[in-house]
Design an enzyme around this catalytic site. Sequence first.
Site, PDB file in Angstrom:
ATOM      1  N   ARG A  69     -17.862  45.103  11.024  1.00 51.64           N
ATOM      2  CA  ARG A  69     -17.210  43.806  11.199  1.00 51.64           C
ATOM      3  C   ARG A  69     -16.475  43.822  12.534  1.00 51.64           C
ATOM      4  O   ARG A  69     -15.987  44.861  12.973  1.00 51.64           O
ATOM      5  CB  ARG A  69     -16.178  43.565  10.082  1.00 51.64           C
ATOM      6  CG  ARG A  69     -16.767  43.061   8.788  1.00 51.64           C
ATOM      7  CD  ARG A  69     -15.665  42.604   7.846  1.00 51.64           C
ATOM      8  NE  ARG A  69     -14.810  43.685   7.415  1.00 51.64           N
ATOM      9  CZ  ARG A  69     -13.555  43.865   7.797  1.00 51.64           C
ATOM     10  NH1 ARG A  69     -12.965  43.018   8.616  1.00 51.64           N
ATOM     11  NH2 ARG A  69     -12.847  44.876   7.346  1.00 51.64           N
ATOM     12  N   TYR A 199     -25.490  42.685  11.444  1.00 45.70           N
ATOM     13  CA  TYR A 199     -24.822  43.651  10.570  1.00 45.70           C
ATOM     14  C   TYR A 199     -24.195  42.946   9.353  1.00 45.70           C
ATOM     15  O   TYR A 199     -23.520  41.920   9.512  1.00 45.70           O
ATOM     16  CB  TYR A 199     -23.736  44.425  11.344  1.00 45.70           C
ATOM     17  CG  TYR A 199     -22.916  45.232  10.382  1.00 45.70           C
ATOM     18  CD1 TYR A 199     -23.431  46.422   9.860  1.00 45.70           C
ATOM     19  CD2 TYR A 199     -21.703  44.777   9.902  1.00 45.70           C
ATOM     20  CE1 TYR A 199     -22.734  47.123   8.902  1.00 45.70           C
ATOM     21  CE2 TYR A 199     -20.998  45.473   8.951  1.00 45.70           C
ATOM     22  CZ  TYR A 199     -21.521  46.640   8.454  1.00 45.70           C
ATOM     23  OH  TYR A 199     -20.839  47.328   7.489  1.00 45.70           O
ATOM     24  N   LYS A 208     -17.338  38.034   3.080  1.00 44.48           N
ATOM     25  CA  LYS A 208     -15.991  37.891   3.643  1.00 44.48           C
ATOM     26  C   LYS A 208     -15.763  36.476   4.200  1.00 44.48           C
ATOM     27  O   LYS A 208     -14.678  35.915   4.044  1.00 44.48           O
ATOM     28  CB  LYS A 208     -15.770  38.921   4.748  1.00 44.48           C
ATOM     29  CG  LYS A 208     -15.969  40.366   4.307  1.00 44.48           C
ATOM     30  CD  LYS A 208     -15.022  40.799   3.228  1.00 44.48           C
ATOM     31  CE  LYS A 208     -15.081  42.299   3.009  1.00 44.48           C
ATOM     32  NZ  LYS A 208     -14.211  42.727   1.904  1.00 44.48           N
ATOM     33  N   HIS A 228      -8.750  39.801  -1.956  1.00 43.35           N
ATOM     34  CA  HIS A 228      -9.492  41.033  -1.657  1.00 43.35           C
ATOM     35  C   HIS A 228      -9.167  42.073  -2.729  1.00 43.35           C
ATOM     36  O   HIS A 228      -8.474  43.047  -2.467  1.00 43.35           O
ATOM     37  CB  HIS A 228      -9.066  41.522  -0.259  1.00 43.35           C
ATOM     38  CG  HIS A 228      -9.938  42.579   0.337  1.00 43.35           C
ATOM     39  ND1 HIS A 228      -9.530  43.345   1.400  1.00 43.35           N
ATOM     40  CD2 HIS A 228     -11.186  42.997   0.044  1.00 43.35           C
ATOM     41  CE1 HIS A 228     -10.492  44.192   1.732  1.00 43.35           C
ATOM     42  NE2 HIS A 228     -11.504  44.012   0.918  1.00 43.35           N
ATOM     43  N   SER A 250      -9.213  47.821   3.271  1.00 44.52           N
ATOM     44  CA  SER A 250     -10.513  48.485   3.393  1.00 44.52           C
ATOM     45  C   SER A 250     -10.304  49.993   3.531  1.00 44.52           C
ATOM     46  O   SER A 250      -9.353  50.437   4.180  1.00 44.52           O
ATOM     47  CB  SER A 250     -11.253  47.969   4.625  1.00 44.52           C
ATOM     48  OG  SER A 250     -11.526  46.607   4.461  1.00 44.52           O
ATOM     49  N   CYS A 252      -9.392  52.103   1.303  1.00 44.76           N
ATOM     50  CA  CYS A 252      -8.267  52.657   0.544  1.00 44.76           C
ATOM     51  C   CYS A 252      -8.595  52.797  -0.944  1.00 44.76           C
ATOM     52  O   CYS A 252      -7.701  52.950  -1.763  1.00 44.76           O
ATOM     53  CB  CYS A 252      -7.015  51.823   0.752  1.00 44.76           C
ATOM     54  SG  CYS A 252      -6.381  51.943   2.433  1.00 44.76           S
ATOM     55  N   ASP A 279     -14.551  44.326  -4.986  1.00 47.64           N
ATOM     56  CA  ASP A 279     -14.083  43.929  -3.650  1.00 47.64           C
ATOM     57  C   ASP A 279     -13.380  42.575  -3.621  1.00 47.64           C
ATOM     58  O   ASP A 279     -12.395  42.421  -2.914  1.00 47.64           O
ATOM     59  CB  ASP A 279     -15.271  43.911  -2.686  1.00 47.64           C
ATOM     60  CG  ASP A 279     -14.853  43.895  -1.220  1.00 47.64           C
ATOM     61  OD1 ASP A 279     -14.010  44.729  -0.844  1.00 47.64           O
ATOM     62  OD2 ASP A 279     -15.340  43.044  -0.459  1.00 47.64           O
ATOM     63  N   ARG A 376     -23.935  51.722   4.959  1.00 48.77           N
ATOM     64  CA  ARG A 376     -23.672  51.022   3.689  1.00 48.77           C
ATOM     65  C   ARG A 376     -24.850  51.040   2.751  1.00 48.77           C
ATOM     66  O   ARG A 376     -25.993  51.202   3.161  1.00 48.77           O
ATOM     67  CB  ARG A 376     -23.370  49.545   4.001  1.00 48.77           C
ATOM     68  CG  ARG A 376     -22.139  49.308   4.860  1.00 48.77           C
ATOM     69  CD  ARG A 376     -20.928  49.129   4.004  1.00 48.77           C
ATOM     70  NE  ARG A 376     -19.698  49.109   4.786  1.00 48.77           N
ATOM     71  CZ  ARG A 376     -18.534  48.683   4.298  1.00 48.77           C
ATOM     72  NH1 ARG A 376     -18.447  48.231   3.070  1.00 48.77           N
ATOM     73  NH2 ARG A 376     -17.454  48.717   5.040  1.00 48.77           N
TER      74      ARG A 376
HETATM   75  P1  GTP Z   1     -13.854  48.157   1.348  1.00 45.71           P
HETATM   76  O1  GTP Z   1     -15.034  48.176   0.459  1.00 45.71           O
HETATM   77  O2  GTP Z   1     -14.183  48.405   2.799  1.00 45.71           O
HETATM   78  O3  GTP Z   1     -12.977  46.947   1.196  1.00 45.71           O
HETATM   79  O4  GTP Z   1     -12.921  49.425   0.974  1.00 45.71           O
HETATM   80  P2  GTP Z   1     -12.566  50.093  -0.425  1.00 45.71           P
HETATM   81  O5  GTP Z   1     -11.146  49.771  -0.753  1.00 45.71           O
HETATM   82  O6  GTP Z   1     -13.591  49.857  -1.466  1.00 45.71           O
HETATM   83  O7  GTP Z   1     -12.546  51.595   0.001  1.00 45.71           O
HETATM   84  P3  GTP Z   1     -13.449  52.790  -0.465  1.00 45.71           P
HETATM   85  O8  GTP Z   1     -13.495  52.907  -1.955  1.00 45.71           O
HETATM   86  O9  GTP Z   1     -14.733  52.742   0.279  1.00 45.71           O
HETATM   87  O10 GTP Z   1     -12.486  53.928   0.149  1.00 45.71           O
HETATM   88  C1  GTP Z   1     -12.750  55.183  -0.156  1.00 45.71           C
HETATM   89  C2  GTP Z   1     -11.831  56.128   0.598  1.00 45.71           C
HETATM   90  O11 GTP Z   1     -10.629  56.298  -0.127  1.00 45.71           O
HETATM   91  C3  GTP Z   1     -12.516  57.471   0.647  1.00 45.71           C
HETATM   92  O12 GTP Z   1     -12.116  58.135   1.820  1.00 45.71           O
HETATM   93  C4  GTP Z   1     -11.956  58.154  -0.597  1.00 45.71           C
HETATM   94  O13 GTP Z   1     -12.004  59.539  -0.489  1.00 45.71           O
HETATM   95  C5  GTP Z   1     -10.532  57.637  -0.616  1.00 45.71           C
HETATM   96  N1  GTP Z   1      -9.953  57.582  -1.975  1.00 45.71           N
HETATM   97  C6  GTP Z   1     -10.291  56.747  -2.978  1.00 45.71           C
HETATM   98  N2  GTP Z   1      -9.515  56.961  -4.069  1.00 45.71           N
HETATM   99  C7  GTP Z   1      -8.655  57.951  -3.725  1.00 45.71           C
HETATM  100  C8  GTP Z   1      -7.580  58.615  -4.402  1.00 45.71           C
HETATM  101  O14 GTP Z   1      -7.249  58.317  -5.556  1.00 45.71           O
HETATM  102  N3  GTP Z   1      -6.918  59.591  -3.719  1.00 45.71           N
HETATM  103  C9  GTP Z   1      -7.254  59.939  -2.441  1.00 45.71           C
HETATM  104  N4  GTP Z   1      -6.551  60.910  -1.844  1.00 45.71           N
HETATM  105  N5  GTP Z   1      -8.264  59.342  -1.768  1.00 45.71           N
HETATM  106  C10 GTP Z   1      -8.941  58.356  -2.392  1.00 45.71           C
HETATM  107 MN    MN Z   2     -15.464  48.828  -1.433  1.00 49.17          MN
HETATM  108 MN    MN Z   3     -13.567  44.856   1.342  1.00 49.64          MN
END
Ligand code: GTP
Ligand code: MN
Ligand code: MN
Length: 593
Positions: A69, A199, A208, A228, A250, A252, A279, A376
């Site tokens: 993005r 993309y 989005k 979100h 994102s 997190c 999401d 992805r």
């Molecule tokens: P978008 O789809 O881009 O909106 O993001 P998202 O919020 O779905 O994030 P995603 O699940 O792809 O993020 C995954 C990241 O967070 C990876 O680096 C994981 O290792 C980390 N992660 C997820 N849950 C945890 C957790 O409970 N503890 C820790 N330490 N890391 C976590």
């Molecule tokens: Mn996601």
């Molecule tokens: Mn997202």
Amino acid sequence: MTENKTVLAWLEEMKAMCQPDNVVWIDGSEEQLEALRAEAVETGEMIKLNQEKLPGCYYHRTAENDVARVEDRTFICTPTEEEAGPINNWMAPDEMYAKLKKLYTGSMKGRTMYVIPYSMGPIGSPFSKIGIELSDSIYVVLNMAIMTRIGQKVLDQLGNDENAEFIKCLHAKKDVNPDDRYIVQFPQDNTIWSINSAYGGNVLLGKKCFALRIASYLGKNQGWMAEHMLILGLENPQGEVKYICAAFPSACGKTNLAMLIPPEYLKNKGYKVWTVGDDISWLNIGPDGRLYAINPEAGFFGVAPGTSVKTNFNALESTKKNTIFTNVALNNADNTVWWEGLDKNPPVDATEWKGSKVNGPEYSAAGNNLAHPNSRFTAPAINCPCISSEFENPQGVPVEAIVFGGRRAKCAPLVYQSRDWQHGTFVGATMASETTAAAAGAVGVVRRDPMAMKPFVGYNMATYWGHWLEMGKKLGDKAPKIFHVNWFRKDDEGHFMWPGFGDNMRVLLWILNRCAGKVDAVESEIGYLPKPEDIDLTGLEDENVDIKGLLTIDKQVWLEDVANIEEYFAQFGDKLPKEMADELAKLKANLSK
Ligand code: GTP
Ligand code: MN
Ligand code: MN
């Protein structure tokens, strides 16, 4: 396929501008989609993967300059700049239309324009919305067919009423020139124009652009919310399911939390998690006055790297059939896919994401990524082993709790509850996440990301907070309770203090116990904190988890954050709702006592 005059007139206008050789209506039939897959394979736009190991799966590679993005190329074109607000890029609609018309003119010469009617949300749900995307990319058609509900049935639902609401979406791939790349929302016109990208996040306009940016604007005017947020159902041993929505920025962990697998101890007791969405969440007030959530999407557009049997079994399972992979690496030995974190064994005979054949282990050892970090998968939600039985429920699911969260090394405790909806809105408005610090002990850079909507709010962020407060007034005592979590707190050595992932279930149980009034809490400067003994840690792998430490508040760190929030709020001037300024003053006073 339709006699709706508004649709047909708009199509004629776009055709005259883009000048495609052909126009093809997407009816949603499997035969038509299969023919498009074959055509994309023929032209090299997609690669057909091993159909025994990955039935129905395909591979696509984007241009090297077109992999994510682009927030700096994303615009909200409201009539006045103030309406778009200080954190969105803005240009006057007339000026933007004029600029883009030049780029679109003749852009589809020699190409086919596909007309993709789609529904965000189950077709016919009172909360669903319709869009029509015109695109010259088969990749877009095939991704939209996974991420949304498409075809004739959508046009039937729209009907022939010339005033029926639909979102007009135009995408032209053009020459993928990053300097002329634009992702533009015109909220007042229900219009989205995207050009010079191929993309996902920039071209799957239902996601989005529509489901967050345009929908957040519609929601403000129509009395609902587009957020979100993931949606999950937590089933207790008695078989009752309660629903939680959670907004994290994102990367997190939304997709992780939405598909959580409970730790053994809780699984054995009979707890389960069901995924409704990973999401985006559309939230409406139902007939009983409670808040109901639907997932407007039909698939997952997830980050591949880091997804493994261990980190997210359910996401990985979802990608085993009928999935499109973008910018991951190819394992040439058996024509399958690979990415960093899938396992520890990069394939020896590999093709990296840019298309060069490499020796995977050597390439990797030299510090290169085989898959692009933002590669992805586009996977149908129905593939997910823990998909909720309510996934297609047109009424949505009743929301018990809203959870905000981000990466905060030192600031936020593992979990706390806001005092009420107004305070909860403030907690969301002041959300932030830290970039991971390279040097041990160094403090990460704080990026404020209100409600995880910084890149996605379709109007002035301060007005959006005002809308949250309005919704709270309408919901009254039926409003969900609002919480904040932080899975990412670090100790002085820089190690994560909380095991996270499946064990996050222990925190969700405290949250639901609070909603049910089953457990007390301690009132603190920032809101209600759990008593350490109320978070069930039975069976935790690491017996030394410092739960007291995870729940402490460092007043000095918080006061520094307050100063940062004061600066952040200042840019909104007199648009900032008074309630937000009051909450900030109260927090400061509490911390200064
Ligand atoms: P978008 O789809 O881009 O909106 O993001 P998202 O919020 O779905 O994030 P995603 O699940 O792809 O993020 C995954 C990241 O967070 C990876 O680096 C994981 O290792 C980390 N992660 C997820 N849950 C945890 C957790 O409970 N503890 C820790 N330490 N890391 C976590
Ligand atoms: Mn996601
Ligand atoms: Mn997202």
